[in-house]
Every structure is written in structure tokens, then in C-alpha cells.
Write a protein that holds these residues in place. Structure first.
Motif, PDB file in Angstrom:
ATOM      1  N   ARG A  46      16.285  69.344   7.693  1.00 61.60           N
ATOM      2  CA  ARG A  46      16.430  69.069  10.059  1.00 61.60           C
ATOM      3  C   ARG A  46      17.960  68.114   9.422  1.00 61.60           C
ATOM      4  NH1 ARG A  46      14.112  67.058  14.579  1.00 61.60           N
ATOM      5  NH2 ARG A  46      12.494  67.558  13.613  1.00 61.60           N
ATOM      6  N   ASP A  47      19.227  69.329   9.897  1.00 59.77           N
ATOM      7  CA  ASP A  47      20.595  68.086   9.982  1.00 59.77           C
ATOM      8  C   ASP A  47      20.405  67.355  11.139  1.00 59.77           C
ATOM      9  OD1 ASP A  47      20.735  69.409   6.743  1.00 59.77           O
ATOM     10  OD2 ASP A  47      22.137  70.469   7.758  1.00 59.77           O
ATOM     11  N   LEU A  48      20.300  67.363  11.914  1.00 57.68           N
ATOM     12  CA  LEU A  48      20.385  66.582  13.426  1.00 57.68           C
ATOM     13  C   LEU A  48      19.290  65.684  13.301  1.00 57.68           C
ATOM     14  CD1 LEU A  48      22.503  66.248  15.962  1.00 57.68           C
ATOM     15  CD2 LEU A  48      21.475  68.090  17.214  1.00 57.68           C
ATOM     16  N   GLN A  49      19.730  64.088  14.351  1.00 53.60           N
ATOM     17  CA  GLN A  49      18.440  63.780  14.179  1.00 53.60           C
ATOM     18  C   GLN A  49      18.967  63.194  15.873  1.00 53.60           C
ATOM     19  OE1 GLN A  49      19.812  63.021  11.354  1.00 53.60           O
ATOM     20  NE2 GLN A  49      18.268  64.377  10.229  1.00 53.60           N
ATOM     21  N   ARG A  50      17.234  63.067  16.263  1.00 51.77           N
ATOM     22  CA  ARG A  50      18.278  62.251  17.319  1.00 51.77           C
ATOM     23  C   ARG A  50      16.475  61.179  17.994  1.00 51.77           C
ATOM     24  NH1 ARG A  50      17.338  68.037  18.742  1.00 51.77           N
ATOM     25  NH2 ARG A  50      19.142  69.312  19.174  1.00 51.77           N
ATOM     26  N   GLY A  51      17.431  60.240  19.368  1.00 49.61           N
ATOM     27  CA  GLY A  51      15.784  58.865  19.356  1.00 49.61           C
ATOM     28  C   GLY A  51      16.807  58.475  20.855  1.00 49.61           C
ATOM     29  N   GLY A  52      16.002  57.121  20.114  1.00 54.42           N
ATOM     30  CA  GLY A  52      16.871  55.851  20.953  1.00 54.42           C
ATOM     31  C   GLY A  52      17.061  54.471  19.798  1.00 54.42           C
ATOM     32  N   PHE A  53      17.689  53.525  20.815  1.00 57.95           N
ATOM     33  CA  PHE A  53      18.033  52.644  20.417  1.00 57.95           C
ATOM     34  C   PHE A  53      18.268  51.130  20.902  1.00 57.95           C
ATOM     35  CE2 PHE A  53      22.070  53.487  21.528  1.00 57.95           C
ATOM     36  CZ  PHE A  53      22.401  52.315  21.984  1.00 57.95           C
ATOM     37  N   PHE A  54      18.036  49.964  20.358  1.00 62.63           N
ATOM     38  CA  PHE A  54      18.210  48.754  21.018  1.00 62.63           C
ATOM     39  C   PHE A  54      18.995  48.543  20.625  1.00 62.63           C
ATOM     40  CE2 PHE A  54      13.373  47.540  19.272  1.00 62.63           C
ATOM     41  CZ  PHE A  54      14.231  46.241  19.339  1.00 62.63           C
ATOM     42  N   GLN A  55      19.691  46.715  21.189  1.00 61.62           N
ATOM     43  CA  GLN A  55      19.685  45.446  20.035  1.00 61.62           C
ATOM     44  C   GLN A  55      19.852  44.784  21.083  1.00 61.62           C
ATOM     45  OE1 GLN A  55      23.966  47.404  19.958  1.00 61.62           O
ATOM     46  NE2 GLN A  55      24.154  48.665  18.214  1.00 61.62           N
ATOM     47  N   VAL A  56      20.421  43.136  20.287  1.00 57.88           N
ATOM     48  CA  VAL A  56      20.234  42.079  20.609  1.00 57.88           C
ATOM     49  C   VAL A  56      21.645  41.470  19.741  1.00 57.88           C
ATOM     50  CG1 VAL A  56      19.092  39.962  21.059  1.00 57.88           C
ATOM     51  CG2 VAL A  56      18.058  42.341  20.956  1.00 57.88           C
ATOM     52  N   THR A  57      22.161  40.701  20.549  1.00 58.89           N
ATOM     53  CA  THR A  57      23.482  39.980  20.518  1.00 58.89           C
ATOM     54  C   THR A  57      23.505  38.912  20.882  1.00 58.89           C
ATOM     55  OG1 THR A  57      24.817  41.751  20.494  1.00 58.89           O
ATOM     56  CG2 THR A  57      25.572  39.881  19.944  1.00 58.89           C
ATOM     57  N   VAL A  58      23.729  37.684  18.970  1.00 62.18           N
ATOM     58  CA  VAL A  58      23.657  36.656  19.597  1.00 62.18           C
ATOM     59  C   VAL A  58      24.583  35.875  18.785  1.00 62.18           C
ATOM     60  CG1 VAL A  58      22.654  33.697  19.164  1.00 62.18           C
ATOM     61  CG2 VAL A  58      21.145  36.328  19.694  1.00 62.18           C
ATOM     62  N   ARG A  59      26.115  35.453  19.796  1.00 63.42           N
ATOM     63  CA  ARG A  59      26.888  35.066  19.566  1.00 63.42           C
ATOM     64  C   ARG A  59      27.579  36.502  18.611  1.00 63.42           C
ATOM     65  NH1 ARG A  59      26.289  29.244  18.224  1.00 63.42           N
ATOM     66  NH2 ARG A  59      25.243  27.952  19.708  1.00 63.42           N
ATOM     67  N   LYS A  60      27.945  36.187  17.838  1.00 59.99           N
ATOM     68  CA  LYS A  60      28.307  36.847  16.375  1.00 59.99           C
ATOM     69  C   LYS A  60      27.553  38.433  15.643  1.00 59.99           C
ATOM     70  CE  LYS A  60      33.003  34.685  16.797  1.00 59.99           C
ATOM     71  NZ  LYS A  60      34.170  34.118  15.708  1.00 59.99           N
ATOM     72  N   VAL A  61      26.409  37.946  15.883  1.00 57.89           N
ATOM     73  CA  VAL A  61      25.822  38.594  15.804  1.00 57.89           C
ATOM     74  C   VAL A  61      24.534  39.277  15.848  1.00 57.89           C
ATOM     75  CG1 VAL A  61      23.521  38.577  13.759  1.00 57.89           C
ATOM     76  CG2 VAL A  61      24.886  36.669  13.771  1.00 57.89           C
ATOM     77  N   THR A  62      24.399  40.907  15.542  1.00 59.47           N
ATOM     78  CA  THR A  62      23.954  41.719  16.297  1.00 59.47           C
ATOM     79  C   THR A  62      22.720  42.507  15.082  1.00 59.47           C
ATOM     80  OG1 THR A  62      25.678  41.814  17.250  1.00 59.47           O
ATOM     81  CG2 THR A  62      23.578  44.267  17.069  1.00 59.47           C
TER      82      THR A  62
END
Length: 214
Positions: A175-191
């Protein structure tokens, strides 16, 4: 006659007629616009493929105005490093965009020359990001196209979530191609981010990342 001429000369001198303007002071150096400062970002990724061992990868970016410098570790291949030079173009108000063509080289477990593009576009709370590159390796190994893309949405300023896809051969397998989901949380300059590829399959991949900008 001589008295009249002398009187006229004194009058002109007193009124300043015909006199040169005094030289203007040089502009204050502090008033000149300052050059753009350097900005930096560093992100580490803890990769957890279900079918192989965990490993750490990282990306470091330095930018000054349009100049873009980037270094990566364990990105195109395990036990390899890559370095890039790029030039950024950006603009837009309602729809904002940025595009950075890059060129670089890879060394370590794999050697080769890389050409690519990093680009993003944002509209209100939606954004799309892609980094794509073509690796031309030394030797008989064929070239390969890598890509990572994200379609994101920000319901609030500190939270970003969406869909992610990547094309890579770093994990091995068919499998060369992967698909999915993500989430990010940013606090000031940190993610902090969490990516989940191929959910429900035997080829699941989870990635935790932590990035800082300064």
C-alpha cells in the motif's frame, strides 16, 4: 547710483531671495523599514505503523522573507536525511495562498536529487495544504513521487481537524497511498497533532506530532 545698487543688494540678502536652501538632514536610520526577521519551526513525528516498528521523524524550517530552508530526517526513507532550498510566493485577501517551489537532495540509506512544491490555500475557516516531491535516486532504483495533503477546518481558532492523505513507500508493503483523518490543537506557538491512516485495516498507521514555532 552706487548707493542705490548697494541698497538693492542689502535688501535681497535680507529677504533671502536667490539664496540656496540649506542641505536637508539625512534620514534617520531608525526610521528605515527593518528587514524581515528569521522565523523558525520544528516538528517531531512519532510514527506507529501497525505492520512494522515505531520510529521518529522530524522537519525543521527556517524562513526569511521569501527564502525557505528546510531539513528533514526519516521522511523519504528511514535512516536518511534531506535538505531543501526554496522561494515562496504568497498573496490574496479573501482567499489567501502560498506556494514554495523547493529543490534538494537526499542522503543516508537512499541517495538522490529531489524537486517539489509546498502549497497552501485558505478561505475563511477552511484550508488545504499539500507538499509534493519527486525523488530521482542514484543507481538503478526507479524514481518515486511522494505527497502529503491535508484538508482542514477550524471550528475555533485553536482547533483544526479534517482529512489527510499521503503517498510514500517508507512503511513497506503493497500500500503506497494512505488516507485518514486528523485533528490539531494549538496553544500559542505549540501545536500537537494526531493522524490516523487506514482506519479499520491491517495497515493502520497512527502518528503523533508536536511542533513549535519561534
Amino acid at each position: 547710483m552706487r548707493s542705490a545698487t548697494l541698497l538693492l543688494a542689502l535688501t535681497l540678502a535680507a529677504t533671502g531671495v536667490g539664496a540656496q536652501e540649506p542641505p536637508q538632514p539625512a534620514p534617520d536610520a531608525a526610521a528605515q523599514p527593518a528587514s524581515a526577521p528569521w522565523t523558525f519551526s520544528a516538528t517531531g513525528y512519532w510514527n506507529m505503523p501497525r505492520e512494522s516498528g515505531d520510529y521518529l521523524s522530524g522537519i525543521f524550517i527556517a524562513e526569511k522573507s521569501q527564502l525557505h530552508l528546510e531539513a528533514r530526517a526519516n521522511y523519504e526513507a528511514k535512516h536518511s536525511q534531506s535538505a531543501f532550498l526554496g522561494w515562496s510566493f504568497s498573496g490574496g485577501e479573501t482567499v489567501q495562498f502560498k506556494a514554495t517551489p523547493i529543490v534538494g537532495f537526499l542522503w543516508g540509506s537512499t541517495h538522490g536529487v529531489i524537486g517539489g512544491l509546498e502549497a497552501s490555500v485558505a478561505f475563511k475557516k477552511f484550508d488545504y495544504y499539500i507538499e509534493a516531491e519527486y525523488l530521482d535516486p542514484h543507481g538503478a532504483e526507479p524514481g518515486y513521487f511522494y505527497a502529503w495533503s491535508e484538508l482542514g477546518y477550524r471550528p475555533v481558532e485553536w482547533l483544526r481537524l479534517g482529512l489527510v492523505a499521503q503517498r510514500t513507500r517508507i512503511y513497506g508493503g503493497d500500500r503506497d497511498l494512505q488516507r485518514g483523518g486528523f485533528f490539531q490543537v494549538t496553544v500559542r506557538k505549540v501545536t500537537g497533532s494526531f493522524y490516523w491512516f487506514n482506519p479499520g485495516s491491517h495497515a493502520q498507521i497512527a502518528i503523533l506530532s508536536l511542533g513549535i514555532s519561534f
